[in-house]
Scaffold this motif. Sequence first.
Motif, PDB file in Angstrom:
ATOM      1  N   SER A  85       0.888  -1.137   0.083  1.00 34.06           N
ATOM      2  CA  SER A  85       0.075   0.067  -0.131  1.00 34.06           C
ATOM      3  C   SER A  85       0.817   1.149   0.010  1.00 34.06           C
ATOM      4  O   SER A  85       1.761   1.184   0.725  1.00 34.06           O
ATOM      5  CB  SER A  85      -0.922   0.012   1.392  1.00 34.06           C
ATOM      6  OG  SER A  85      -1.441   1.314   1.347  1.00 34.06           O
ATOM      7  N   GLU A  86       0.412   2.205  -0.705  1.00 34.00           N
ATOM      8  CA  GLU A  86       1.335   3.528  -0.557  1.00 34.00           C
ATOM      9  C   GLU A  86       1.137   4.140   0.908  1.00 34.00           C
ATOM     10  O   GLU A  86       2.010   4.979   1.276  1.00 34.00           O
ATOM     11  CB  GLU A  86       0.529   4.697  -1.646  1.00 34.00           C
ATOM     12  CG  GLU A  86      -0.503   5.276  -0.951  1.00 34.00           C
ATOM     13  CD  GLU A  86      -0.917   6.484  -1.905  1.00 34.00           C
ATOM     14  OE1 GLU A  86      -0.694   6.572  -3.025  1.00 34.00           O
ATOM     15  OE2 GLU A  86      -1.648   7.388  -1.385  1.00 34.00           O
ATOM     16  N   GLU A  87       0.335   3.563   1.709  1.00 39.15           N
ATOM     17  CA  GLU A  87       0.467   3.949   3.153  1.00 39.15           C
ATOM     18  C   GLU A  87       1.359   3.020   3.960  1.00 39.15           C
ATOM     19  O   GLU A  87       1.433   3.469   5.229  1.00 39.15           O
ATOM     20  CB  GLU A  87      -1.030   4.122   3.609  1.00 39.15           C
ATOM     21  CG  GLU A  87      -2.138   4.977   3.032  1.00 39.15           C
ATOM     22  CD  GLU A  87      -1.629   6.414   2.769  1.00 39.15           C
ATOM     23  OE1 GLU A  87      -1.847   7.161   1.996  1.00 39.15           O
ATOM     24  OE2 GLU A  87      -0.426   6.879   3.631  1.00 39.15           O
ATOM     25  N   ILE A 106      -2.459  -1.235  -3.442  1.00 37.49           N
ATOM     26  CA  ILE A 106      -3.492  -0.474  -3.183  1.00 37.49           C
ATOM     27  C   ILE A 106      -3.200   1.212  -2.742  1.00 37.49           C
ATOM     28  O   ILE A 106      -2.017   1.467  -2.255  1.00 37.49           O
ATOM     29  CB  ILE A 106      -4.819  -0.958  -2.050  1.00 37.49           C
ATOM     30  CG1 ILE A 106      -3.873  -0.565  -0.797  1.00 37.49           C
ATOM     31  CG2 ILE A 106      -4.913  -2.395  -2.160  1.00 37.49           C
ATOM     32  CD1 ILE A 106      -5.094  -0.580   0.561  1.00 37.49           C
ATOM     33  N   ASP A 107      -3.985   2.038  -3.133  1.00 38.70           N
ATOM     34  CA  ASP A 107      -3.946   3.332  -2.626  1.00 38.70           C
ATOM     35  C   ASP A 107      -5.308   3.618  -1.973  1.00 38.70           C
ATOM     36  O   ASP A 107      -6.435   3.586  -2.804  1.00 38.70           O
ATOM     37  CB  ASP A 107      -3.855   4.211  -3.804  1.00 38.70           C
ATOM     38  CG  ASP A 107      -4.032   5.699  -3.302  1.00 38.70           C
ATOM     39  OD1 ASP A 107      -3.986   6.894  -4.063  1.00 38.70           O
ATOM     40  OD2 ASP A 107      -4.325   5.898  -2.127  1.00 38.70           O
ATOM     41  N   PRO A 108      -5.297   3.333  -0.576  1.00 41.45           N
ATOM     42  CA  PRO A 108      -6.618   2.894   0.142  1.00 41.45           C
ATOM     43  C   PRO A 108      -7.369   4.307   0.013  1.00 41.45           C
ATOM     44  O   PRO A 108      -8.745   4.023  -0.020  1.00 41.45           O
ATOM     45  CB  PRO A 108      -6.270   2.700   1.490  1.00 41.45           C
ATOM     46  CG  PRO A 108      -4.702   3.176   1.483  1.00 41.45           C
ATOM     47  CD  PRO A 108      -4.016   3.146   0.205  1.00 41.45           C
ATOM     48  N   LEU A 109      -6.778   5.489  -0.028  1.00 37.94           N
ATOM     49  CA  LEU A 109      -7.966   6.552   0.260  1.00 37.94           C
ATOM     50  C   LEU A 109      -6.885   7.794  -0.814  1.00 37.94           C
ATOM     51  O   LEU A 109      -5.993   8.404  -0.408  1.00 37.94           O
ATOM     52  CB  LEU A 109      -7.675   7.292   1.594  1.00 37.94           C
ATOM     53  CG  LEU A 109      -9.240   8.208   1.313  1.00 37.94           C
ATOM     54  CD1 LEU A 109     -10.485   7.396   1.044  1.00 37.94           C
ATOM     55  CD2 LEU A 109      -9.579   8.623   3.143  1.00 37.94           C
ATOM     56  N   ASP A 110      -7.460   7.759  -2.119  1.00 34.86           N
ATOM     57  CA  ASP A 110      -6.763   8.690  -2.982  1.00 34.86           C
ATOM     58  C   ASP A 110      -7.510  10.101  -2.893  1.00 34.86           C
ATOM     59  O   ASP A 110      -8.785  10.167  -3.045  1.00 34.86           O
ATOM     60  CB  ASP A 110      -6.784   7.998  -4.489  1.00 34.86           C
ATOM     61  CG  ASP A 110      -6.441   9.073  -5.591  1.00 34.86           C
ATOM     62  OD1 ASP A 110      -5.352   9.186  -5.785  1.00 34.86           O
ATOM     63  OD2 ASP A 110      -7.305   9.747  -6.136  1.00 34.86           O
ATOM     64  N   GLY A 111      -6.724  11.026  -2.908  1.00 34.61           N
ATOM     65  CA  GLY A 111      -7.304  12.388  -2.742  1.00 34.61           C
ATOM     66  C   GLY A 111      -7.831  12.798  -1.332  1.00 34.61           C
ATOM     67  O   GLY A 111      -8.471  13.468  -1.219  1.00 34.61           O
ATOM     68  N   SER A 112      -7.168  12.176  -0.487  1.00 36.52           N
ATOM     69  CA  SER A 112      -7.599  11.924   0.904  1.00 36.52           C
ATOM     70  C   SER A 112      -7.673  13.359   1.317  1.00 36.52           C
ATOM     71  O   SER A 112      -8.610  13.823   2.404  1.00 36.52           O
ATOM     72  CB  SER A 112      -6.628  11.215   1.917  1.00 36.52           C
ATOM     73  OG  SER A 112      -5.471  11.429   1.672  1.00 36.52           O
ATOM     74  N   LEU A 250       2.632  11.094  -9.465  1.00 35.77           N
ATOM     75  CA  LEU A 250       1.896   9.692  -9.319  1.00 35.77           C
ATOM     76  C   LEU A 250       2.550   8.524  -9.162  1.00 35.77           C
ATOM     77  O   LEU A 250       3.607   8.652  -9.871  1.00 35.77           O
ATOM     78  CB  LEU A 250       0.571   9.591 -10.265  1.00 35.77           C
ATOM     79  CG  LEU A 250      -0.393  11.102 -10.066  1.00 35.77           C
ATOM     80  CD1 LEU A 250      -1.514  10.920 -11.168  1.00 35.77           C
ATOM     81  CD2 LEU A 250      -0.784  11.269  -8.635  1.00 35.77           C
ATOM     82  N   ARG A 251       2.224   7.713  -8.289  1.00 36.86           N
ATOM     83  CA  ARG A 251       2.672   6.570  -7.907  1.00 36.86           C
ATOM     84  C   ARG A 251       2.480   5.079  -8.826  1.00 36.86           C
ATOM     85  O   ARG A 251       1.376   4.956  -9.261  1.00 36.86           O
ATOM     86  CB  ARG A 251       2.527   5.900  -6.433  1.00 36.86           C
ATOM     87  CG  ARG A 251       2.807   6.797  -5.318  1.00 36.86           C
ATOM     88  CD  ARG A 251       1.959   8.018  -5.210  1.00 36.86           C
ATOM     89  NE  ARG A 251       2.262   8.504  -4.190  1.00 36.86           N
ATOM     90  CZ  ARG A 251       1.165   9.410  -3.598  1.00 36.86           C
ATOM     91  NH1 ARG A 251       0.218   9.845  -4.274  1.00 36.86           N
ATOM     92  NH2 ARG A 251       1.493  10.332  -2.384  1.00 36.86           N
ATOM     93  N   LEU A 252       3.714   4.646  -9.568  1.00 29.70           N
ATOM     94  CA  LEU A 252       3.544   3.587 -10.508  1.00 29.70           C
ATOM     95  C   LEU A 252       2.661   2.326  -9.963  1.00 29.70           C
ATOM     96  O   LEU A 252       1.510   2.084 -10.705  1.00 29.70           O
ATOM     97  CB  LEU A 252       4.778   3.255 -11.174  1.00 29.70           C
ATOM     98  CG  LEU A 252       4.613   2.136 -12.301  1.00 29.70           C
ATOM     99  CD1 LEU A 252       4.009   2.475 -13.430  1.00 29.70           C
ATOM    100  CD2 LEU A 252       6.265   1.625 -12.526  1.00 29.70           C
ATOM    101  N   PHE A 254       0.814   1.981  -7.218  1.00 26.57           N
ATOM    102  CA  PHE A 254      -0.617   1.965  -6.513  1.00 26.57           C
ATOM    103  C   PHE A 254      -1.668   2.936  -7.297  1.00 26.57           C
ATOM    104  O   PHE A 254      -2.761   2.707  -6.873  1.00 26.57           O
ATOM    105  CB  PHE A 254      -0.117   2.776  -5.102  1.00 26.57           C
ATOM    106  CG  PHE A 254       0.912   2.020  -4.268  1.00 26.57           C
ATOM    107  CD1 PHE A 254       1.977   2.550  -4.077  1.00 26.57           C
ATOM    108  CD2 PHE A 254       0.847   0.481  -3.878  1.00 26.57           C
ATOM    109  CE1 PHE A 254       3.306   2.147  -3.470  1.00 26.57           C
ATOM    110  CE2 PHE A 254       1.648   0.049  -3.192  1.00 26.57           C
ATOM    111  CZ  PHE A 254       2.961   0.634  -3.092  1.00 26.57           C
ATOM    112  N   GLU A 255      -1.230   3.632  -8.125  1.00 29.67           N
ATOM    113  CA  GLU A 255      -1.968   4.564  -8.717  1.00 29.67           C
ATOM    114  C   GLU A 255      -2.191   4.361 -10.428  1.00 29.67           C
ATOM    115  O   GLU A 255      -3.193   4.070 -10.941  1.00 29.67           O
ATOM    116  CB  GLU A 255      -1.777   6.017  -8.395  1.00 29.67           C
ATOM    117  CG  GLU A 255      -2.013   6.269  -7.062  1.00 29.67           C
ATOM    118  CD  GLU A 255      -1.476   7.787  -6.802  1.00 29.67           C
ATOM    119  OE1 GLU A 255      -0.285   8.092  -7.151  1.00 29.67           O
ATOM    120  OE2 GLU A 255      -2.042   8.649  -5.738  1.00 29.67           O
ATOM    121  N   LEU A 256      -0.900   4.278 -10.834  1.00 30.62           N
ATOM    122  CA  LEU A 256      -0.979   4.308 -12.294  1.00 30.62           C
ATOM    123  C   LEU A 256      -1.181   3.196 -13.090  1.00 30.62           C
ATOM    124  O   LEU A 256      -1.992   3.084 -13.884  1.00 30.62           O
ATOM    125  CB  LEU A 256       0.413   5.083 -12.978  1.00 30.62           C
ATOM    126  CG  LEU A 256       0.664   6.350 -12.333  1.00 30.62           C
ATOM    127  CD1 LEU A 256       2.045   6.926 -13.011  1.00 30.62           C
ATOM    128  CD2 LEU A 256      -0.330   7.505 -12.755  1.00 30.62           C
TER     129      LEU A 256
END
Length: 311
Positions: A85-87, A106-112, A250-252, A254-256
Amino acid sequence: MSSRHVSKGLWNNLMRNNVDLGLASIIYEIGVASKYIVHAMRTGDLGLAGTSNLYGEQQLALDVLANEIIKDRLDHTGQVKCFASEEMDNFLIFERKGPKQFSVVIDPLDGSSLVDVNLSVGTIVGIYKSDSVINIGRNLSGAVYVVYGPRTTLVYSTGNGVFEFTLNSLGEFVLTAENIQLKSSHKIYSIGGLRSQCYDNHIRFLNYLESNSYKLRYSGGFVADINQLLLKGGGIFTYPATKKDTNGKLRLLFELNPMAYLIENAGGFASNGEMPILDIQPESIDQREPVYIGSKEEVLIAEKFLKGESI
Ligand code: AHG
Ligand code: MN
Ligand code: MN
């Protein structure tokens, strides 16, 4: 559950699409986790957690809580071996017994940071049939995102179409769009990064968009911006390399990669400006990449501008 809902429910859709049972239970469990995350956002602590993540960014209590919720639900499936996770500073190997044929990023909460101003945020999930989380995106077995907005929606693909489900008042995810496809070109654009730090060729691309009457749509939430582009039929989102952040933001993993997988399954394309996002071999778990993602035509035009070519 009424017969109408049964036929349109998430689990029935996964079974009708012959999705591998282990993969289907992971996707279904993301839906379950999202309901707890909705509850946490409505009732929880919107403040800082007093910790920082893999990228040294201050974590919100909700980032950490969303991560815990998803981690526990995925462990519970017995289908996941490796979880990243990114977290979290590093990946986790689940101890629980089970087939554990999959690894999940995962990115558990994007734009948090948008939760406290009540804008739409999301969850991003990539699923590999692998015992490692370090894979090229082309090897994804499936990807999911959830949008926490006026509606809570879940979008998934396992390679045979892109499907959207909406959480109803009974707590069921009901099919609201199937086989979603992007037009090859569409006039909305989302641009991250500070213009003053952008490279000339990228600015030339932005000027091209603006002189061709593209409409700016940028919320500061990657999931919400990509969801708009997907459901409005196309356009382009970019968070470019800048003089300050030469790999973009942006993270390859977890997001991209998960979003590029979904967009390509909807007939679109995603590039880091030089090569397909899905073909990038990750060198590290926290790797960032510049991104141009959306309708194929616009992404290919961006690549031309970045190479200094005229179109
Ligand atoms: P996260 O909240 O998971 O860290 O993601 C935030 C990301 C992404 O959602 C969004 O596109 C981007 O940050 C916005 O960055 P700027 O605030 O620099 O525009
Ligand atoms: Mn994010
Ligand atoms: Mn996040």
